[in-house]
Design a protein around this motif. Structure first.
Motif, PDB file in Angstrom:
ATOM      1  N   ILE A 370       0.832  -1.205   0.000  1.00 42.44           N
ATOM      2  CA  ILE A 370       0.000   0.000   0.000  1.00 42.44           C
ATOM      3  C   ILE A 370       0.867   1.255   0.000  1.00 42.44           C
ATOM      4  CG2 ILE A 370      -2.002  -1.077   1.053  1.00 42.44           C
ATOM      5  CD1 ILE A 370      -1.206   0.053   3.723  1.00 42.44           C
ATOM      6  N   LEU A 371       2.058   1.184   0.595  1.00 42.44           N
ATOM      7  CA  LEU A 371       2.971   2.323   0.529  1.00 42.44           C
ATOM      8  C   LEU A 371       3.491   2.517  -0.890  1.00 42.44           C
ATOM      9  CD1 LEU A 371       4.947   1.780   3.853  1.00 42.44           C
ATOM     10  CD2 LEU A 371       3.604   3.807   3.284  1.00 42.44           C
ATOM     11  N   VAL A 372       3.774   1.406  -1.571  1.00 41.06           N
ATOM     12  CA  VAL A 372       4.215   1.482  -2.970  1.00 41.06           C
ATOM     13  C   VAL A 372       3.139   2.146  -3.817  1.00 41.06           C
ATOM     14  CG1 VAL A 372       4.723   0.103  -5.037  1.00 41.06           C
ATOM     15  CG2 VAL A 372       5.824  -0.453  -2.858  1.00 41.06           C
ATOM     16  N   GLN A 373       1.879   1.706  -3.646  1.00 42.48           N
ATOM     17  CA  GLN A 373       0.775   2.306  -4.406  1.00 42.48           C
ATOM     18  C   GLN A 373       0.652   3.797  -4.102  1.00 42.48           C
ATOM     19  OE1 GLN A 373      -1.051   1.079  -6.744  1.00 42.48           O
ATOM     20  NE2 GLN A 373      -2.610   2.689  -6.948  1.00 42.48           N
ATOM     21  N   HIS A 374       0.735   4.136  -2.835  1.00 39.93           N
ATOM     22  CA  HIS A 374       0.626   5.535  -2.422  1.00 39.93           C
ATOM     23  C   HIS A 374       1.726   6.387  -3.057  1.00 39.93           C
ATOM     24  CE1 HIS A 374       0.401   9.131   0.011  1.00 39.93           C
ATOM     25  NE2 HIS A 374       1.586   8.899   0.529  1.00 39.93           N
ATOM     26  N   PHE A 375       2.970   5.935  -2.954  1.00 40.52           N
ATOM     27  CA  PHE A 375       4.085   6.725  -3.480  1.00 40.52           C
ATOM     28  C   PHE A 375       4.083   6.764  -5.008  1.00 40.52           C
ATOM     29  CE2 PHE A 375       6.342   5.777   0.708  1.00 40.52           C
ATOM     30  CZ  PHE A 375       6.057   7.035   1.206  1.00 40.52           C
ATOM     31  N   LEU A 376       3.623   5.691  -5.653  1.00 35.58           N
ATOM     32  CA  LEU A 376       3.523   5.712  -7.118  1.00 35.58           C
ATOM     33  C   LEU A 376       2.541   6.788  -7.571  1.00 35.58           C
ATOM     34  CD1 LEU A 376       3.541   1.950  -8.224  1.00 35.58           C
ATOM     35  CD2 LEU A 376       5.368   3.644  -8.451  1.00 35.58           C
ATOM     36  N   GLU A 377       1.445   6.926  -6.844  1.00 42.84           N
ATOM     37  CA  GLU A 377       0.459   7.943  -7.202  1.00 42.84           C
ATOM     38  C   GLU A 377       1.010   9.344  -6.959  1.00 42.84           C
ATOM     39  OE1 GLU A 377      -2.749   6.483  -4.822  1.00 42.84           O
ATOM     40  OE2 GLU A 377      -3.627   5.368  -6.490  1.00 42.84           O
ATOM     41  N   VAL A 378       1.714   9.523  -5.843  1.00 43.88           N
ATOM     42  CA  VAL A 378       2.324  10.828  -5.548  1.00 43.88           C
ATOM     43  C   VAL A 378       3.371  11.181  -6.597  1.00 43.88           C
ATOM     44  CG1 VAL A 378       3.773  12.076  -3.906  1.00 43.88           C
ATOM     45  CG2 VAL A 378       1.883  10.686  -3.067  1.00 43.88           C
ATOM     46  N   LEU A 379       4.231  10.214  -6.928  1.00 41.34           N
ATOM     47  CA  LEU A 379       5.320  10.474  -7.873  1.00 41.34           C
ATOM     48  C   LEU A 379       4.806  10.619  -9.297  1.00 41.34           C
ATOM     49  CD1 LEU A 379       7.922   7.991  -6.356  1.00 41.34           C
ATOM     50  CD2 LEU A 379       8.085  10.486  -6.354  1.00 41.34           C
ATOM     51  N   SER A 380       3.746   9.892  -9.645  1.00 40.87           N
ATOM     52  CA  SER A 380       3.168  10.038 -10.984  1.00 40.87           C
ATOM     53  C   SER A 380       2.621  11.441 -11.184  1.00 40.87           C
ATOM     54  CB  SER A 380       2.056   9.005 -11.205  1.00 40.87           C
ATOM     55  OG  SER A 380       2.587   7.708 -11.222  1.00 40.87           O
ATOM     56  N   ALA A 381       2.015  11.994 -10.129  1.00 35.21           N
ATOM     57  CA  ALA A 381       1.545  13.375 -10.205  1.00 35.21           C
ATOM     58  C   ALA A 381       2.725  14.338 -10.293  1.00 35.21           C
ATOM     59  CB  ALA A 381       0.685  13.696  -8.982  1.00 35.21           C
TER      60      ALA A 381
END
Length: 509
Positions: A370-381
């Protein structure tokens, strides 16, 4: 008659810019001559190895769809066969392995179909499925009746897909915003608050509404600031200031003026009165990160503030009354520092009224996905990516098996590096397994300690000297206590008499 039917069908398919609305109008016409229960449209997406449904209509509804059904490589090979007919009758869905697998996941009860491929130029767009919930109802004349509509279906689907592509950036941003809200605003506002950090968040909930001081303990990068913010947000002070101070980043000569402020003329350059961090946080919360880095002289003054709830600005004489909550954090062993004289015992007792131990990332590996998903969304933005990069199961295993000496902060840095190297994905994390040299050791008390030989020098010393220095360090940590609970012998997992003999042999007093 046929020409009129074709004209009416075309008119209905082109009657609306909304795919599901034009499909509904067409369905009302076609169900008069075909024994169908509904119609669906889907497209095969080879880049995602799935089939996405676009729209569905029956007697009860007409709706756009966003369902994606992953398919196997064998199914993909079937779909990519060049000799697949433009239109075909499947009077028993079990005879078509792909349709039997995909269609019931979105529209249950399908028994027989007419499948018509939509083609624009050399591009296969997808499938129109005319379905019935009865086996064996379709005949060749039914297929002949709808085959002339293939080009019109292809045209409206192409426009629909083009419209989706034109809106892709807006949709991507909307989805990212929705995902970020879903992840960031989880209960308690912490990613993993219902999993690996559940115990921590229960403690936060218990203490947040009170004004008691809180001490957060945990390794560097494990998220102490996030937890401090959660305490503040759930407190009655949430609408008031939340001031963050890194005690280790303030030069010793500036600690007083930074923390407590100064009066005009207090020293050269003090051209006007300045409020310090404590005064700025008045009515709210002050977060003192790395509290263990404060020198003893500053610890005395901090203790006075905690006892009296007042400060005096540098160069001033009048006390300033404070209404403030203190949250402190450290990655160091403050109790050991008390024993060694590096930290005031009275300040320790004042701060550690309610200590919260934050587990390291390797102690809560269930939070990694869930941290990976969270950071992927932050970094994609951050990098303005149109879609989230993919992470394979094998690469997620690499992240799960890594020891994470830098904890959550290191995980975000690793993900950022991987995205920079491959923005479109799939992401690769082999660089961390190649550099992995540390080892996690579990002590007799159950505590996990990471040993990283890569930080050691290439210059070696005799083993007896290393043992001697390590025993001396253990004695400093325990304040000279050799025997009993919390003594050096217990921490080193050695018989006290054996340790005493080694110390005598090595000349350690």
């Amino acid at each position: 008659m046929e020409r009129k039917f074709y004209y009416n069908a075309t008119q209905r398919l082109c009657s609306s810019l909304q795919l599901e609305e034009s499909l509904q109008s067409y369905f009302e016409l076609i169900k008069q001559v075909l024994p169908i229960d509904g119609i669906f449209l889907n497209i095969y997406r080879p880049e995602f190895s799935d089939i996405q449904f676009l729209a569905h209509v029956n007697d009860q509804l007409a709706t756009p769809l966003e369902n994606q059904v992953p398919i196997s490589k064998e199914m993909e090979q079937l779909l990519q066969q060049a000799d697949r007919p433009v239109i075909r009758i499947v009077n028993d869905i079990s005879l078509d392995s792909v349709t039997q697998f995909v269609a019931p996941k979105v529209i249950p009860g399908i028994k027989s179909l007419i499948l018509m491929r939509m083609v624009s130029g050399n591009t296969h767009l997808g499938i129109v499925g005319f379905y019935s919930k009865t086996v064996g109802v379709f005949k060749t004349k039914h297929a002949d009746m709808i085959e002339p509509h293939m080009q019109t279906f292809s045209l409206i689907t192409a426009f629909n897909l083009k419209d989706r592509n034109l809106l892709m950036l807006n949709q991507a941003l909307t989805q990212q915003n929705r995902s970020l809200k879903r992840v960031i605003f989880t209960p308690n506002g912490v990613v993993g608050g219902n999993a690996g950090l559940k115990k921590v968040m229960n403690q936060v909930e218990a203490i947040a509404k009170l004004n008691t001081s809180v001490l957060l303990q945990g390794e560097t990068g494990c998220g102490k600031e996030v937890i401090a913010n959660a305490v503040h947000e759930q407190s009655s002070r949430s609408s008031r200031p939340f001031i963050k101070v890194n005690c280790g980043a303030i030069p010793e000569t500036l600690i007083d003026s930074e923390l407590f402020g100064y009066e005009k003329g207090a020293f050269t350059g003090a051209e006007k009165r300045k409020a310090g961090h404590f005064e700025q946080a008045n009515g709210g919360t002050i977060f003192l990160d790395e509290i263990g880095e404060l020198p003893l002289s500053a610890q005395v003054r901090l203790l006075r503030v905690l006892q009296n709830s007042t400060i005096t600005r540098v160069g001033g004489h009048n006390s300033v009354q404070l209404d403030i909550r203190v949250i402190a954090a450290t990655h160091r062993n403050l109790q050991a520092m008390v024993h060694s004289g590096e930290f005031r015992e009275d300040l320790w007792y004042r701060l550690a009224i309610f200590p919260i131990e934050i587990p390291s990332l390797r102690q809560r590996r269930s939070d990694i996905p869930i941290l990976v998903q969270h950071f992927l969304e932050v970094l994609s933005a951050k990098f303005n990516l149109s879609k989230l990069p993919r992470v394979s199961t094998e690469q997620l295993d690499t992240l799960n098996s890594y020891q994470w000496p830098g904890n959550v902060r290191e995980l975000m840095n690793v993900l950022e590096r991987a995205i920079i190297q491959s923005p479109q994905g799939p992401l690769n994390f082999d660089f961390i397994s190649a550099s992995k040299s540390e080892e996690a050791v579990e002590t007799s008390s159950g505590e996990t300690i990471v040993i990283d030989p890569s930080h050691a020098s290439d210059k070696l010393v005799p083993l007896d000297i290393m043992i001697s220095k390590y025993i001396e360090h253990a004695m400093r940590v325990t304040g000279g206590k050799l025997y009993g609970t919390g003594g050096a012998a217990e921490l080193l997992d050695i018989n006290p008499n054996t340790l005493r003999s080694k110390m005598k042999k090595l000349g350690i007093c």
